[in-house]
Design a protein around this motif. Structure first.
Motif, PDB file in Angstrom:
ATOM      1  N   ARG A   9       0.842  -1.198   0.000  1.00  0.00           N
ATOM      2  CA  ARG A   9       0.000   0.000   0.000  1.00  0.00           C
ATOM      3  C   ARG A   9       0.879   1.250   0.000  1.00  0.00           C
ATOM      4  NH1 ARG A   9      -5.600  -0.452   1.623  1.00  0.00           N
ATOM      5  NH2 ARG A   9      -5.652   1.784   1.208  1.00  0.00           N
ATOM      6  N   ALA A  10       0.432   2.240  -0.743  1.00  0.00           N
ATOM      7  CA  ALA A  10       1.140   3.524  -0.763  1.00  0.00           C
ATOM      8  C   ALA A  10       0.968   4.225   0.579  1.00  0.00           C
ATOM      9  CB  ALA A  10       0.593   4.394  -1.883  1.00  0.00           C
ATOM     10  N   ARG A  11       1.973   5.014   0.932  1.00  0.00           N
ATOM     11  CA  ARG A  11       1.931   5.815   2.158  1.00  0.00           C
ATOM     12  C   ARG A  11       1.626   7.278   1.801  1.00  0.00           C
ATOM     13  NH1 ARG A  11       7.033   3.341   2.462  1.00  0.00           N
ATOM     14  NH2 ARG A  11       7.930   5.426   2.190  1.00  0.00           N
ATOM     15  N   SER A  12       0.982   7.955   2.720  1.00  0.00           N
ATOM     16  CA  SER A  12       0.618   9.358   2.497  1.00  0.00           C
ATOM     17  C   SER A  12       1.816  10.236   2.159  1.00  0.00           C
ATOM     18  CB  SER A  12      -0.090   9.925   3.731  1.00  0.00           C
ATOM     19  OG  SER A  12      -1.318   9.283   3.921  1.00  0.00           O
ATOM     20  N   ASP A  13       2.981   9.924   2.754  1.00  0.00           N
ATOM     21  CA  ASP A  13       4.165  10.744   2.489  1.00  0.00           C
ATOM     22  C   ASP A  13       4.759  10.501   1.099  1.00  0.00           C
ATOM     23  OD1 ASP A  13       5.254   8.209   3.002  1.00  0.00           O
ATOM     24  OD2 ASP A  13       6.874   8.974   4.255  1.00  0.00           O
ATOM     25  N   GLU A  14       4.151   9.603   0.325  1.00  0.00           N
ATOM     26  CA  GLU A  14       4.622   9.318  -1.036  1.00  0.00           C
ATOM     27  C   GLU A  14       3.796  10.036  -2.104  1.00  0.00           C
ATOM     28  OE1 GLU A  14       6.531   4.915  -0.807  1.00  0.00           O
ATOM     29  OE2 GLU A  14       4.341   4.985  -0.571  1.00  0.00           O
ATOM     30  N   ALA A  15       2.903  10.923  -1.702  1.00  0.00           N
ATOM     31  CA  ALA A  15       2.015  11.585  -2.657  1.00  0.00           C
ATOM     32  C   ALA A  15       2.794  12.262  -3.787  1.00  0.00           C
ATOM     33  CB  ALA A  15       1.114  12.588  -1.943  1.00  0.00           C
ATOM     34  N   SER A  16       3.816  13.017  -3.470  1.00  0.00           N
ATOM     35  CA  SER A  16       4.557  13.719  -4.529  1.00  0.00           C
ATOM     36  C   SER A  16       5.312  12.733  -5.422  1.00  0.00           C
ATOM     37  CB  SER A  16       5.495  14.776  -3.953  1.00  0.00           C
ATOM     38  OG  SER A  16       6.488  14.184  -3.162  1.00  0.00           O
ATOM     39  N   ALA A  17       5.819  11.652  -4.866  1.00  0.00           N
ATOM     40  CA  ALA A  17       6.509  10.640  -5.679  1.00  0.00           C
ATOM     41  C   ALA A  17       5.531   9.955  -6.637  1.00  0.00           C
ATOM     42  CB  ALA A  17       7.189   9.608  -4.782  1.00  0.00           C
ATOM     43  N   LEU A  18       4.306   9.702  -6.177  1.00  0.00           N
ATOM     44  CA  LEU A  18       3.270   9.129  -7.053  1.00  0.00           C
ATOM     45  C   LEU A  18       2.962  10.086  -8.196  1.00  0.00           C
ATOM     46  CD1 LEU A  18       0.878   7.770  -4.294  1.00  0.00           C
ATOM     47  CD2 LEU A  18       2.222   6.360  -5.869  1.00  0.00           C
ATOM     48  N   THR A  19       2.820  11.361  -7.873  1.00  0.00           N
ATOM     49  CA  THR A  19       2.541  12.375  -8.891  1.00  0.00           C
ATOM     50  C   THR A  19       3.648  12.404  -9.934  1.00  0.00           C
ATOM     51  OG1 THR A  19       1.302  13.737  -7.323  1.00  0.00           O
ATOM     52  CG2 THR A  19       2.198  14.858  -9.269  1.00  0.00           C
ATOM     53  N   GLU A  20       4.888  12.470  -9.494  1.00  0.00           N
ATOM     54  CA  GLU A  20       6.012  12.570 -10.433  1.00  0.00           C
ATOM     55  C   GLU A  20       6.164  11.315 -11.280  1.00  0.00           C
ATOM     56  OE1 GLU A  20       7.344  15.476 -11.162  1.00  0.00           O
ATOM     57  OE2 GLU A  20       5.978  16.212  -9.617  1.00  0.00           O
ATOM     58  N   LEU A  21       5.930  10.150 -10.706  1.00  0.00           N
ATOM     59  CA  LEU A  21       6.004   8.914 -11.484  1.00  0.00           C
ATOM     60  C   LEU A  21       4.907   8.899 -12.546  1.00  0.00           C
ATOM     61  CD1 LEU A  21       6.795   5.380 -10.256  1.00  0.00           C
ATOM     62  CD2 LEU A  21       5.060   5.753 -11.967  1.00  0.00           C
ATOM     63  N   ALA A  22       3.682   9.285 -12.175  1.00  0.00           N
ATOM     64  CA  ALA A  22       2.582   9.308 -13.140  1.00  0.00           C
ATOM     65  C   ALA A  22       2.877  10.280 -14.284  1.00  0.00           C
ATOM     66  CB  ALA A  22       1.276   9.683 -12.439  1.00  0.00           C
ATOM     67  N   LEU A  23       3.380  11.464 -13.961  1.00  0.00           N
ATOM     68  CA  LEU A  23       3.692  12.447 -15.003  1.00  0.00           C
ATOM     69  C   LEU A  23       4.835  11.970 -15.896  1.00  0.00           C
ATOM     70  CD1 LEU A  23       3.288  15.699 -12.905  1.00  0.00           C
ATOM     71  CD2 LEU A  23       1.807  14.942 -14.793  1.00  0.00           C
ATOM     72  N   ALA A  24       5.840  11.326 -15.326  1.00  0.00           N
ATOM     73  CA  ALA A  24       6.949  10.793 -16.128  1.00  0.00           C
ATOM     74  C   ALA A  24       6.456   9.687 -17.053  1.00  0.00           C
ATOM     75  CB  ALA A  24       8.059  10.270 -15.213  1.00  0.00           C
ATOM     76  N   ALA A  25       5.563   8.835 -16.539  1.00  0.00           N
ATOM     77  CA  ALA A  25       5.021   7.764 -17.371  1.00  0.00           C
ATOM     78  C   ALA A  25       4.182   8.341 -18.509  1.00  0.00           C
ATOM     79  CB  ALA A  25       4.192   6.808 -16.519  1.00  0.00           C
ATOM     80  N   LYS A  26       3.413   9.378 -18.233  1.00  0.00           N
ATOM     81  CA  LYS A  26       2.613  10.040 -19.268  1.00  0.00           C
ATOM     82  C   LYS A  26       3.536  10.645 -20.324  1.00  0.00           C
ATOM     83  CE  LYS A  26      -1.648  11.756 -20.074  1.00  0.00           C
ATOM     84  NZ  LYS A  26      -2.747  10.834 -20.338  1.00  0.00           N
ATOM     85  N   ALA A  27       4.606  11.297 -19.887  1.00  0.00           N
ATOM     86  CA  ALA A  27       5.543  11.942 -20.812  1.00  0.00           C
ATOM     87  C   ALA A  27       6.253  10.923 -21.703  1.00  0.00           C
ATOM     88  CB  ALA A  27       6.563  12.766 -20.030  1.00  0.00           C
ATOM     89  N   PHE A  28       6.364   9.684 -21.241  1.00  0.00           N
ATOM     90  CA  PHE A  28       7.004   8.624 -22.037  1.00  0.00           C
ATOM     91  C   PHE A  28       6.416   8.540 -23.442  1.00  0.00           C
ATOM     92  CE2 PHE A  28       6.801   4.252 -23.619  1.00  0.00           C
ATOM     93  CZ  PHE A  28       8.148   3.917 -23.675  1.00  0.00           C
ATOM     94  N   TRP A  29       5.129   8.844 -23.561  1.00  0.00           N
ATOM     95  CA  TRP A  29       4.433   8.697 -24.842  1.00  0.00           C
ATOM     96  C   TRP A  29       4.698   9.848 -25.795  1.00  0.00           C
ATOM     97  CZ3 TRP A  29       3.425   3.948 -25.439  1.00  0.00           C
ATOM     98  CH2 TRP A  29       3.100   3.158 -24.339  1.00  0.00           C
ATOM     99  N   GLY A  30       5.617  10.754 -25.462  1.00  0.00           N
ATOM    100  CA  GLY A  30       6.030  11.790 -26.394  1.00  0.00           C
ATOM    101  C   GLY A  30       5.246  13.086 -26.307  1.00  0.00           C
ATOM    102  N   TYR A  31       4.428  13.231 -25.285  1.00  0.00           N
ATOM    103  CA  TYR A  31       3.697  14.490 -25.113  1.00  0.00           C
ATOM    104  C   TYR A  31       4.677  15.601 -24.771  1.00  0.00           C
ATOM    105  CZ  TYR A  31      -0.479  11.534 -24.804  1.00  0.00           C
ATOM    106  OH  TYR A  31      -1.475  10.628 -25.051  1.00  0.00           O
ATOM    107  N   ASP A  32       4.385  16.809 -25.253  1.00  0.00           N
ATOM    108  CA  ASP A  32       5.274  17.931 -24.958  1.00  0.00           C
ATOM    109  C   ASP A  32       5.025  18.471 -23.542  1.00  0.00           C
ATOM    110  OD1 ASP A  32       3.067  19.741 -25.060  1.00  0.00           O
ATOM    111  OD2 ASP A  32       3.470  20.250 -27.153  1.00  0.00           O
ATOM    112  N   ASP A  33       5.915  19.346 -23.100  1.00  0.00           N
ATOM    113  CA  ASP A  33       5.855  19.883 -21.738  1.00  0.00           C
ATOM    114  C   ASP A  33       4.544  20.602 -21.442  1.00  0.00           C
ATOM    115  OD1 ASP A  33       8.377  18.863 -21.265  1.00  0.00           O
ATOM    116  OD2 ASP A  33       9.408  20.774 -21.527  1.00  0.00           O
TER     117      ASP A  33
END
Length: 153
Positions: A9-33
């Motif tokens: 289970r994710a911990r509350s203190d990992e919220a920003s890490a979850l956000t950054e991982l999701a955004l990095a995964a989204k960017a993988f598909w070649g979307y611009d900034d």
């Protein structure tokens, strides 16, 4: 040294890490900034989100490499997130997360999960057994349409 995949289970203190991982995964598909920034608000997790939702993290050697969330009340829930760190795409981690998410959903009493899919990930979900049932409007990009999928648990 053997690396071990841990699902927990994710911990509350990992919220920003979850956000950054999701955004990095989204960017993988070649979307611009600009596109990624347009998605940031919708893809941002707060500590409260993490505490209230069923979010499962995949960790290897102490590093977060992916996560998913199963949201909603049975019988039909939602696979609200499923993100794999870009360097882990194609390694089989997505399939491991998928299988764990299906087991988690079944244990919670879900009969189906709906998925508003990243268009580039639709093929993965279809391969895993989901079916396209329609379309949904993006919560981030006005006029953008996402594949709406459903899978029997």
């Amino acid at each position: 040294m053997q690396t071990e995949l841990i699902l927990r289970r994710a911990r509350s203190d990992e919220a920003s890490a979850l956000t950054e991982l999701a955004l990095a995964a989204k960017a993988f598909w070649g979307y611009d900034d600009d596109f990624i920034e347009s998605c940031r608000a919708e893809m941002t997790f707060s500590p409260g989100d993490v505490a209230q939702r069923h979010i499962v993290v995949a960790e290897v050697d102490g590093e977060m490499v992916g996560f998913y969330s199963v949201d909603g009340e049975p019988p039909t829930g939602e696979l609200g997130n499923m993100w794999v760190r870009p360097d882990q795409i194609g390694t089989g981690l997505g399939k491991v997360l998928w299988q764990h998410a299906m087991a988690t959903a079944a244990a919670a009493g879900h009969e189906h999960l709906d998925i508003d899919s990243e268009p580039y990930a639709e093929g993965f979900y279809l391969k895993m057994g989901a079916e396209r049932v329609g379309e949904s409007l993006s919560g981030s990009i006005p006029g953008r349409v996402l594949p709406r999928l459903r899978v029997a648990v």
